[in-house]
Design a protein around this motif. Structure first.
Motif, mmCIF file in Angstrom:
data_model
loop_
_atom_site.group_PDB
_atom_site.id
_atom_site.type_symbol
_atom_site.label_atom_id
_atom_site.label_comp_id
_atom_site.label_asym_id
_atom_site.label_seq_id
_atom_site.Cartn_x
_atom_site.Cartn_y
_atom_site.Cartn_z
ATOM 1 N N GLY A 179 28.429 44.668 -15.211
ATOM 2 C CA GLY A 179 28.474 45.445 -13.973
ATOM 3 C C GLY A 179 27.386 45.053 -12.999
ATOM 4 N N LYS A 180 26.175 44.919 -13.479
ATOM 5 C CA LYS A 180 25.062 44.551 -12.599
ATOM 6 C C LYS A 180 25.253 43.141 -12.053
ATOM 7 C CE LYS A 180 22.825 48.387 -12.977
ATOM 8 N NZ LYS A 180 22.879 49.361 -11.902
ATOM 9 N N PHE A 181 25.811 42.238 -12.875
ATOM 10 C CA PHE A 181 26.052 40.875 -12.400
ATOM 11 C C PHE A 181 27.160 40.854 -11.344
ATOM 12 C CE2 PHE A 181 28.571 36.929 -12.883
ATOM 13 C CZ PHE A 181 27.673 36.072 -12.266
ATOM 14 N N ARG A 182 28.269 41.513 -11.631
ATOM 15 C CA ARG A 182 29.402 41.479 -10.697
ATOM 16 C C ARG A 182 29.144 42.263 -9.420
ATOM 17 N NH1 ARG A 182 31.864 42.433 -15.327
ATOM 18 N NH2 ARG A 182 32.244 44.608 -14.819
ATOM 19 N N MET A 183 28.581 43.445 -9.543
ATOM 20 C CA MET A 183 28.445 44.331 -8.386
ATOM 21 C C MET A 183 27.177 44.065 -7.563
ATOM 22 S SD MET A 183 31.235 45.850 -8.754
ATOM 23 C CE MET A 183 31.232 47.186 -7.614
ATOM 24 N N LYS A 184 26.060 43.892 -8.245
ATOM 25 C CA LYS A 184 24.797 43.734 -7.527
ATOM 26 C C LYS A 184 24.310 42.291 -7.484
ATOM 27 C CE LYS A 184 23.092 48.378 -8.044
ATOM 28 N NZ LYS A 184 21.896 49.177 -8.016
ATOM 29 N N LYS A 185 25.040 41.402 -8.175
ATOM 30 C CA LYS A 185 24.707 39.969 -8.198
ATOM 31 C C LYS A 185 23.321 39.716 -8.805
ATOM 32 C CE LYS A 185 28.418 38.996 -5.676
ATOM 33 N NZ LYS A 185 29.612 39.310 -6.377
ATOM 34 N N TRP A 186 22.959 40.515 -9.808
ATOM 35 C CA TRP A 186 21.679 40.323 -10.477
ATOM 36 C C TRP A 186 21.756 39.117 -11.392
ATOM 37 C CZ3 TRP A 186 19.752 45.679 -12.643
ATOM 38 C CH2 TRP A 186 19.408 46.513 -11.570
ATOM 39 N N GLY A 187 20.602 38.465 -11.580
ATOM 40 C CA GLY A 187 20.483 37.373 -12.527
ATOM 41 C C GLY A 187 20.155 37.900 -13.915
ATOM 42 N N LYS A 188 20.172 36.996 -14.880
ATOM 43 C CA LYS A 188 19.967 37.376 -16.278
ATOM 44 C C LYS A 188 18.566 37.921 -16.545
ATOM 45 C CE LYS A 188 23.472 34.273 -18.122
ATOM 46 N NZ LYS A 188 23.755 33.133 -19.008
ATOM 47 N N VAL A 189 17.571 37.423 -15.830
ATOM 48 C CA VAL A 189 16.198 37.885 -16.048
ATOM 49 C C VAL A 189 16.059 39.364 -15.678
ATOM 50 C CG1 VAL A 189 13.788 37.582 -15.348
ATOM 51 C CG2 VAL A 189 15.235 35.578 -15.706
ATOM 52 N N LYS A 190 16.583 39.731 -14.540
ATOM 53 C CA LYS A 190 16.493 41.122 -14.075
ATOM 54 C C LYS A 190 17.315 42.050 -14.972
ATOM 55 C CE LYS A 190 16.553 43.802 -9.817
ATOM 56 N NZ LYS A 190 16.577 43.680 -8.358
ATOM 57 N N ILE A 191 18.487 41.605 -15.365
ATOM 58 C CA ILE A 191 19.325 42.409 -16.263
ATOM 59 C C ILE A 191 18.591 42.648 -17.577
ATOM 60 C CG2 ILE A 191 21.458 42.430 -17.628
ATOM 61 C CD1 ILE A 191 22.750 40.843 -15.269
ATOM 62 N N LEU B 58 24.070 39.179 -22.391
ATOM 63 C CA LEU B 58 23.856 38.055 -21.480
ATOM 64 C C LEU B 58 24.787 36.887 -21.806
ATOM 65 C CD1 LEU B 58 19.974 38.101 -21.144
ATOM 66 C CD2 LEU B 58 21.674 39.077 -19.586
ATOM 67 N N ALA B 59 25.130 36.748 -23.072
ATOM 68 C CA ALA B 59 26.054 35.676 -23.481
ATOM 69 C C ALA B 59 27.462 35.924 -22.944
ATOM 70 C CB ALA B 59 26.076 35.554 -25.004
ATOM 71 N N GLU C 234 29.922 29.537 -15.670
ATOM 72 C CA GLU C 234 30.494 29.019 -14.419
ATOM 73 C C GLU C 234 30.407 30.074 -13.310
ATOM 74 O OE1 GLU C 234 34.731 27.272 -12.762
ATOM 75 O OE2 GLU C 234 34.318 27.134 -14.923
ATOM 76 N N ASP C 235 30.749 31.315 -13.635
ATOM 77 C CA ASP C 235 30.637 32.409 -12.651
ATOM 78 C C ASP C 235 29.183 32.597 -12.220
ATOM 79 O OD1 ASP C 235 33.344 32.898 -12.784
ATOM 80 O OD2 ASP C 235 33.158 34.609 -14.154
ATOM 81 N N TYR C 236 28.279 32.437 -13.169
ATOM 82 C CA TYR C 236 26.851 32.592 -12.898
ATOM 83 C C TYR C 236 26.395 31.543 -11.882
ATOM 84 C CZ TYR C 236 21.999 33.789 -14.164
ATOM 85 O OH TYR C 236 20.691 34.227 -14.154
ATOM 86 N N GLN C 237 26.795 30.298 -12.109
ATOM 87 C CA GLN C 237 26.423 29.205 -11.197
ATOM 88 C C GLN C 237 27.055 29.409 -9.812
ATOM 89 O OE1 GLN C 237 24.267 26.695 -11.504
ATOM 90 N NE2 GLN C 237 23.689 27.408 -13.531
ATOM 91 N N ILE C 238 28.310 29.815 -9.793
ATOM 92 C CA ILE C 238 29.006 30.048 -8.518
ATOM 93 C C ILE C 238 28.304 31.150 -7.726
ATOM 94 C CG2 ILE C 238 31.137 30.966 -7.497
ATOM 95 C CD1 ILE C 238 32.649 29.462 -9.781
ATOM 96 N N THR C 239 27.956 32.229 -8.392
ATOM 97 C CA THR C 239 27.272 33.345 -7.735
ATOM 98 C C THR C 239 25.914 32.898 -7.204
ATOM 99 O OG1 THR C 239 28.398 34.935 -9.159
ATOM 100 C CG2 THR C 239 26.405 35.702 -8.051
ATOM 101 N N LEU C 240 25.202 32.122 -8.009
ATOM 102 C CA LEU C 240 23.895 31.615 -7.586
ATOM 103 C C LEU C 240 24.039 30.755 -6.323
ATOM 104 C CD1 LEU C 240 20.876 31.333 -8.117
ATOM 105 C CD2 LEU C 240 21.393 29.526 -9.747
ATOM 106 N N LYS D 193 16.073 38.413 -7.325
ATOM 107 C CA LYS D 193 17.386 38.881 -7.769
ATOM 108 C C LYS D 193 17.552 38.733 -9.285
ATOM 109 C CE LYS D 193 20.878 39.805 -5.233
ATOM 110 N NZ LYS D 193 21.427 41.143 -5.065
ATOM 111 N N GLY D 194 16.609 38.024 -9.916
ATOM 112 C CA GLY D 194 16.632 37.909 -11.371
ATOM 113 C C GLY D 194 17.155 36.590 -11.897
ATOM 114 N N TYR D 195 17.250 35.588 -11.048
ATOM 115 C CA TYR D 195 17.702 34.274 -11.518
ATOM 116 C C TYR D 195 16.506 33.487 -12.030
ATOM 117 C CZ TYR D 195 22.201 35.479 -9.678
ATOM 118 O OH TYR D 195 23.385 36.112 -9.473
ATOM 119 N N GLU D 196 16.760 32.638 -13.012
ATOM 120 C CA GLU D 196 15.719 31.877 -13.676
ATOM 121 C C GLU D 196 15.075 30.903 -12.688
ATOM 122 O OE1 GLU D 196 18.772 32.433 -14.551
ATOM 123 O OE2 GLU D 196 18.991 32.738 -16.704
#
Length: 155
Positions: free
Chosen positions: A69-81, A99-100, A105-111, A141-144
């Motif tokens: 939810g946090k990734f899809r809605m708020k576009k948070w990265g794995k670190v922040k989550i 996190l797994a 691919e979605d993570y990279q696209i969002t970034l 935003k929580g990206y590495e």
């Protein structure tokens, strides 16, 4: 004014089950709710054990829903989550499972999308300042940081 009658164990368990059925909850959230209802430590732990056994509470399931939810809605990265899940007292195992579940691919696209959006909002600066502002934004935003800086260097 009448003093409220304390809840019985059965009533408290039903209230806690309803609380869990409404949305995913952590053990700590349910524990806090039960203490707010006036129960004692032993009673709370007994009810928690029952709710876990009956499948009302599952921290792995909670972590997966939370992270997604946090990734899809708020576009948070794995670190922040990860930091937010740790603050909710979720185990490292559950955090890693959650996190797994985030598709790479979605993570990279969002970034990339966030980078492009931020880049278009910055005007009239030199390339180093633009890169620094983008990196700061994405890291917050929580990206590495290593992913962010690699992406910025590739620009």
């Amino acid at each position: 004014m009448k003093k409220k009658q304390p809840l019985t164990i059965k009533e408290a368990k039903l209230k806690a089950a309803d609380y869990c059925a409404y949305q995913e909850r952590t053990q700590q959230q349910v524990r806090d709710k039960l203490f707010d209802l006036g129960l004692h430590c032993d009673e709370v732990e007994d009810i928690l054990a029952d709710l876990i056994t009956e499948g009302f509470i599952n921290e792995e399931r909670f972590a997966i829903h939370y992270a997604g939810g946090k990734f899809r809605m708020k576009k948070w990265g794995k670190v922040k989550i990860s930091h937010h899940l740790k603050a909710l007292k979720i185990s490292d195992y559950c955090i890693n499972r959650a996190l797994a579940e985030i598709d790479d691919e979605d993570y990279q696209i969002t970034l990339h999308q966030l980078l492009e959006k931020k880049k278009s909002s910055i005007t009239g600066e030199n390339q180093y300042i633009i890169g620094k502002k983008i990196a700061t934004f994405l890291i917050q935003k929580g990206y590495e940081p290593n992913l962010v800086w690699t992406l910025i260097r590739d620009l």
